[in-house]
Design a protein around this motif. Structure first.
Motif, short mmCIF file in Angstrom:
data_model
loop_
_atom_site.label_atom_id
_atom_site.label_comp_id
_atom_site.label_asym_id
_atom_site.label_seq_id
_atom_site.Cartn_x
_atom_site.Cartn_y
_atom_site.Cartn_z
N ALA A 45 3.12 8.03 -7.32
CA ALA A 45 3.83 6.77 -7.12
C ALA A 45 3.62 6.24 -5.70
O ALA A 45 3.41 5.04 -5.50
N THR A 46 3.66 7.14 -4.72
CA THR A 46 3.50 6.73 -3.33
C THR A 46 2.13 6.12 -3.09
O THR A 46 2.01 5.03 -2.52
N PHE A 47 1.09 6.80 -3.52
CA PHE A 47 -0.25 6.30 -3.23
C PHE A 47 -0.62 5.12 -4.10
O PHE A 47 -1.42 4.28 -3.68
N MET A 48 -0.04 4.99 -5.27
CA MET A 48 -0.23 3.77 -6.06
C MET A 48 0.42 2.58 -5.35
O MET A 48 -0.13 1.48 -5.33
N LEU A 49 1.58 2.80 -4.76
CA LEU A 49 2.25 1.74 -4.01
C LEU A 49 1.41 1.30 -2.81
O LEU A 49 1.17 0.11 -2.62
N PHE A 50 0.92 2.27 -2.03
CA PHE A 50 0.10 1.92 -0.87
C PHE A 50 -1.19 1.24 -1.29
O PHE A 50 -1.64 0.28 -0.65
N ALA A 51 -1.82 1.72 -2.36
CA ALA A 51 -3.07 1.11 -2.83
C ALA A 51 -2.84 -0.31 -3.34
O ALA A 51 -3.64 -1.21 -3.07
N SER A 52 -1.75 -0.53 -4.05
CA SER A 52 -1.49 -1.88 -4.57
C SER A 52 -1.17 -2.85 -3.44
O SER A 52 -1.57 -4.02 -3.48
#
Length: 68
Positions: A45-52
């Motif tokens: 969830a964290t890295f999907m947030l940063f990537a988005s």
């Protein structure tokens, strides 16, 4: 980095300082934030947030003609 000397044409030696400073500030601010989010939400969830967020910024910058 090469292009950064064109950003400040009156002081080309200072040009590379700004991108490096921005990167450093981002690392200092982003690392603790990412650590807290990983603890609370998990790695995916964290890295999907940063990537988005990064992708959204890229789309905005591309629309303004800032990306090459």
């Amino acid at each position: 980095m090469v292009r950064s000397t064109q950003i400040i044409s009156k002081a080309p030696a200072f040009g590379p300082v700004l991108p490096l400073l921005a990167t450093s500030i981002g690392q200092v601010a982003g690392s603790p934030l990412a650590g807290r989010l990983v603890g609370a939400e998990g790695h995916v969830a964290t890295f999907m947030l940063f990537a988005s967020r990064r992708r959204a910024w890229g789309v905005v910058a591309e629309g303004e003609g800032q990306c090459r």
